[in-house]
Design a protein around this motif. Structure first.
Motif, PDB file in Angstrom:
ATOM      1  N   UNK A  67       6.595 -29.701  -2.053  1.00  0.00           N
ATOM      2  CA  UNK A  67       5.385 -29.279  -2.773  1.00  0.00           C
ATOM      3  C   UNK A  67       4.856 -27.946  -2.267  1.00  0.00           C
ATOM      4  N   UNK A  68       5.687 -27.226  -1.518  1.00  0.00           N
ATOM      5  CA  UNK A  68       5.278 -25.953  -0.931  1.00  0.00           C
ATOM      6  C   UNK A  68       6.103 -24.822  -1.537  1.00  0.00           C
ATOM      7  N   UNK A  69       5.448 -23.696  -1.816  1.00  0.00           N
ATOM      8  CA  UNK A  69       6.131 -22.490  -2.270  1.00  0.00           C
ATOM      9  C   UNK A  69       6.110 -21.466  -1.144  1.00  0.00           C
ATOM     10  N   UNK A  70       7.284 -20.981  -0.757  1.00  0.00           N
ATOM     11  CA  UNK A  70       7.378 -19.977   0.298  1.00  0.00           C
ATOM     12  C   UNK A  70       7.323 -18.578  -0.317  1.00  0.00           C
ATOM     13  N   UNK A  71       6.521 -17.726   0.299  1.00  0.00           N
ATOM     14  CA  UNK A  71       6.375 -16.346  -0.141  1.00  0.00           C
ATOM     15  C   UNK A  71       6.794 -15.435   1.015  1.00  0.00           C
ATOM     16  N   UNK A  72       7.679 -14.487   0.738  1.00  0.00           N
ATOM     17  CA  UNK A  72       8.189 -13.594   1.785  1.00  0.00           C
ATOM     18  C   UNK A  72       7.261 -12.404   1.996  1.00  0.00           C
ATOM     19  N   UNK A  73       6.981 -12.138   3.257  1.00  0.00           N
ATOM     20  CA  UNK A  73       6.336 -10.889   3.655  1.00  0.00           C
ATOM     21  C   UNK A  73       7.374 -10.144   4.497  1.00  0.00           C
ATOM     22  N   UNK A  74       8.184  -9.344   3.844  1.00  0.00           N
ATOM     23  CA  UNK A  74       9.331  -8.718   4.498  1.00  0.00           C
ATOM     24  C   UNK A  74       8.913  -7.835   5.665  1.00  0.00           C
ATOM     25  N   UNK A  75       7.831  -7.078   5.462  1.00  0.00           N
ATOM     26  CA  UNK A  75       7.278  -6.266   6.538  1.00  0.00           C
ATOM     27  C   UNK A  75       5.845  -6.712   6.774  1.00  0.00           C
ATOM     28  N   UNK A  76       5.462  -6.808   8.029  1.00  0.00           N
ATOM     29  CA  UNK A  76       4.135  -7.316   8.359  1.00  0.00           C
ATOM     30  C   UNK A  76       3.156  -6.160   8.531  1.00  0.00           C
ATOM     31  N   UNK A  77       2.326  -5.973   7.499  1.00  0.00           N
ATOM     32  CA  UNK A  77       1.318  -4.917   7.526  1.00  0.00           C
ATOM     33  C   UNK A  77      -0.083  -5.518   7.541  1.00  0.00           C
ATOM     34  N   UNK A  78      -0.268  -6.609   8.260  1.00  0.00           N
ATOM     35  CA  UNK A  78      -1.590  -7.186   8.422  1.00  0.00           C
ATOM     36  C   UNK A  78      -1.838  -8.402   7.544  1.00  0.00           C
ATOM     37  N   UNK A  79      -2.942  -9.079   7.845  1.00  0.00           N
ATOM     38  CA  UNK A  79      -3.274 -10.328   7.149  1.00  0.00           C
ATOM     39  C   UNK A  79      -3.627 -10.092   5.687  1.00  0.00           C
ATOM     40  N   UNK A  80      -4.290  -8.960   5.400  1.00  0.00           N
ATOM     41  CA  UNK A  80      -4.599  -8.647   4.013  1.00  0.00           C
ATOM     42  C   UNK A  80      -3.327  -8.421   3.214  1.00  0.00           C
ATOM     43  N   UNK A  81      -2.382  -7.735   3.810  1.00  0.00           N
ATOM     44  CA  UNK A  81      -1.090  -7.483   3.160  1.00  0.00           C
ATOM     45  C   UNK A  81      -0.355  -8.796   2.908  1.00  0.00           C
ATOM     46  N   UNK A  82      -0.457  -9.752   3.841  1.00  0.00           N
ATOM     47  CA  UNK A  82       0.185 -11.058   3.662  1.00  0.00           C
ATOM     48  C   UNK A  82      -0.359 -11.776   2.434  1.00  0.00           C
ATOM     49  N   UNK A  83      -1.676 -11.752   2.269  1.00  0.00           N
ATOM     50  CA  UNK A  83      -2.290 -12.416   1.109  1.00  0.00           C
ATOM     51  C   UNK A  83      -1.918 -11.688  -0.186  1.00  0.00           C
ATOM     52  N   UNK A  84      -1.779 -10.382  -0.108  1.00  0.00           N
ATOM     53  CA  UNK A  84      -1.386  -9.612  -1.297  1.00  0.00           C
ATOM     54  C   UNK A  84      -0.057 -10.095  -1.872  1.00  0.00           C
ATOM     55  N   UNK A  85       0.832 -10.582  -1.023  1.00  0.00           N
ATOM     56  CA  UNK A  85       2.147 -11.028  -1.494  1.00  0.00           C
ATOM     57  C   UNK A  85       2.033 -12.265  -2.393  1.00  0.00           C
ATOM     58  N   UNK A  86       0.940 -13.001  -2.267  1.00  0.00           N
ATOM     59  CA  UNK A  86       0.775 -14.257  -3.016  1.00  0.00           C
ATOM     60  C   UNK A  86       0.082 -14.035  -4.361  1.00  0.00           C
ATOM     61  N   UNK A  87      -0.640 -12.937  -4.484  1.00  0.00           N
ATOM     62  CA  UNK A  87      -1.478 -12.714  -5.673  1.00  0.00           C
ATOM     63  C   UNK A  87      -0.729 -12.944  -6.992  1.00  0.00           C
ATOM     64  N   UNK A  88       0.498 -12.462  -7.162  1.00  0.00           N
ATOM     65  CA  UNK A  88       1.173 -12.668  -8.467  1.00  0.00           C
ATOM     66  C   UNK A  88       1.419 -14.143  -8.810  1.00  0.00           C
ATOM     67  N   UNK A  89       1.336 -15.009  -7.828  1.00  0.00           N
ATOM     68  CA  UNK A  89       1.674 -16.416  -8.050  1.00  0.00           C
ATOM     69  C   UNK A  89       0.448 -17.322  -8.177  1.00  0.00           C
ATOM     70  N   UNK A  90      -0.731 -16.772  -7.957  1.00  0.00           N
ATOM     71  CA  UNK A  90      -1.931 -17.604  -7.978  1.00  0.00           C
ATOM     72  C   UNK A  90      -2.243 -18.094  -9.387  1.00  0.00           C
ATOM     73  N   UNK A  91      -2.548 -19.365  -9.494  1.00  0.00           N
ATOM     74  CA  UNK A  91      -2.929 -19.944 -10.776  1.00  0.00           C
ATOM     75  C   UNK A  91      -4.428 -19.753 -10.998  1.00  0.00           C
ATOM     76  N   UNK A  92      -4.772 -19.428 -12.230  1.00  0.00           N
ATOM     77  CA  UNK A  92      -6.177 -19.274 -12.569  1.00  0.00           C
ATOM     78  C   UNK A  92      -6.448 -19.934 -13.918  1.00  0.00           C
ATOM     79  N   UNK A  93      -7.679 -20.287 -14.096  1.00  0.00           N
ATOM     80  CA  UNK A  93      -8.170 -20.631 -15.435  1.00  0.00           C
ATOM     81  C   UNK A  93      -9.535 -19.978 -15.592  1.00  0.00           C
ATOM     82  N   UNK A  94     -10.209 -20.271 -16.654  1.00  0.00           N
ATOM     83  CA  UNK A  94     -11.479 -19.600 -16.920  1.00  0.00           C
ATOM     84  C   UNK A  94     -12.653 -20.177 -16.129  1.00  0.00           C
ATOM     85  N   UNK A  95     -12.378 -21.201 -15.341  1.00  0.00           N
ATOM     86  CA  UNK A  95     -13.451 -21.854 -14.607  1.00  0.00           C
ATOM     87  C   UNK A  95     -13.901 -21.003 -13.425  1.00  0.00           C
ATOM     88  N   UNK A  96     -15.207 -21.006 -13.189  1.00  0.00           N
ATOM     89  CA  UNK A  96     -15.756 -20.312 -12.027  1.00  0.00           C
ATOM     90  C   UNK A  96     -15.444 -21.060 -10.733  1.00  0.00           C
TER      91      UNK A  96
END
Length: 457
Positions: A67-96
């Protein structure tokens, strides 16, 4: 909708180890295992683990987490950069109420109850903070004159006044997914390391007029990260002491709460006593009135009512019934069942065997792949020889049998009910019921023997 992001890409240089930080162990379990257990209780829609250092090794170890999806951070450019790698995969709906919860793999003990409070917050951004008497190394929480959180200042960048702040950043935060995507794009790498710091999102949110809330855990150890062997050792003792305190409140008698290790789940009924130096691994049940002597190791086993395990005994994956006595210095290897009133003495090793009620083997014996009936006496030094170098074979000993000291039972072999085996015998054939079976070389004395001379003729 709830997304979980666990940052596990770092090497953890201060651990002085080649093992990825997420795969270091606390109480016998990987850091990441604790986190997965906690976040699953939140019933998230997605769980992401960001991996980098020794990525394939981490993926292999955690391959059973379907039930886990692995996301690669090929180069480590900080914690913000790590989260950036996940953005394309985040699920959203119209709910606040669309939320993303961000965690760190070096903070294994965060409880699901604490995380639930974070995600239940209706605020744009809620961060988990801690109050430490000695906050060295932690980023400080900076508040304005209205007590609003406005930014986080890292220890190395803090002024003298800011260093006096006791409220620190743990790194854990819950954020509306839409806000995360918006603010993450505004993080810059204008620093010496040219890295993107996730902590910068706090100031960005403040300047965007967002409401920022903070919560604190009920227990200090929940939000303590591990960056060095010293910190791991410190957290280990805090966790062990907490588990011991829980047992004490339940009525378990523990000789010294500072000298017990629980590396799994320990279930205790009433009037259980645990002496010093004991280690419990996996799932253990100690039934009512059981006694565990000093320096015992018990792994994935059940200890029956009023049974006693004496000092330095090791029990693995076995079931011990009521009123059994084991040890000292006994070793029960996996798949042993001891029925009521059995006695296992010092320096006895048993493996893959069943021993019936009221039977005993008190001294220096090896019992392997054996079924023993009721009221059987196994003398000192008895060996069931179960292995011929290629295959394992079974020994069966009937009720009320008596096996004399220093006998070898060469499996496959059966000893009948009420049979007696003379001391020093080597038994290679089945021994009948109600008879004495003896196998010895005839005794011989040599009169003119002198051990200092060559007596060969």
């Amino acid at each position: 909708m709830l997304n979980i992001i666990i940052l596990a890409a770092g090497k953890g240089s201060r651990m002085q180890s080649n093992i990825p930080k997420a795969l270091h162990k606390l109480s016998g379990r990987y850091f990441i295992d604790y986190l997965i257990d906690s976040v699953r209780l939140l019933k998230p829609d997605q769980i992401f683990i960001v991996v980098g250092y020794k990525e394939e090794f981490v993926r292999t170890i955690l391959k059973n987490y379907d039930d886990v999806t692995f996301i690669s951070q090929k180069e480590q450019f900080g914690t913000g950069h790590a989260v950036m790698q996940v953005i394309p995969y985040l699920k959203q709906n119209n709910s606040e109420n669309n939320k993303t919860l961000i965690l760190y793999s070096d903070m294994p003990l965060i409880r699901d109850k604490t995380l639930k409070k974070l995600i239940d917050s209706t605020i744009d951004l809620t961060i988990l903070t801690n109050r430490l008497d000695e906050p060295y190394g932690y980023g400080r929480i900076i508040r304005d004159n209205k007590n609003n959180i406005c930014k986080i200042v890292e220890h190395k960048d803090a002024s003298e006044n800011e260093l006096n702040i006791k409220e620190v950043n743990t790194g854990i935060l819950s954020i509306k997914t839409s806000k995360l995507i918006k603010w993450l794009n505004l993080i810059k790498n204008y620093n010496v390391k040219k890295e993107y710091y996730l902590t910068d999102i706090i100031e960005i949110a403040f300047l965007d007029k967002a409401i920022i809330n903070s919560l604190q855990p009920n227990f200090l150890w929940e939000a303590l990260g591990v960056n060095s062997p010293n910190e791991l050792s410190f957290l280990e003792r805090m966790w062990q002491k907490y588990q011991a305190d829980v047992l004490l409140k339940q009525g378990v008698l523990i000789s010294d709460p500072n000298r017990i290790d629980i590396r799994g789940k320990l279930y205790c009924e009433k009037d259980v006593f645990i002496d010093i130096g004991c280690i419990f691994i996996g799932n253990i049940q100690l039934s009512q009135g059981s006694y565990i002597g000093p320096y015992c190791i018990i792994e994935d086993s059940i200890i029956g009512t009023n049974s006693k395990i004496y000092a330095y005994s090791y029990i693995e994956k076995s079931k011990i019934n009521a009123n059994v006595q084991i040890g000292p210095f006994a070793h029960l290897r996996p798949n042993v069942i001891l029925h009521e009133n059995v006695k296992i003495g010092n320096f006895v090793e048993i493996k893959n065997s069943i021993i019936g009620p009221n039977s005993k083997t008190n001294h220096l014996s090896y019992i392997g792949d054996t079924e023993i009936g009721e009221n059987v006496n196994i003398g000192a030094g008895v060996i069931t020889c179960n292995y011929d170098g290629f295959h394992k074979y079974k020994t069966i000993i009937g009720d009320n049998a008596f096996i004399g000291s220093d006998s070898q039972l060469i499996a496959p072999v059966s000893i009948g009910k009420n049979a007696t085996i003379g001391a020093g015998s080597t038994i290679v054939q089945d021994a009948p019921e109600n008879q004495l079976t003896i196998s010895r070389v005839s005794q011989k004395s040599i009169r003119e023997w002198n051990r200092n001379k060559n007596n060969k003729k």
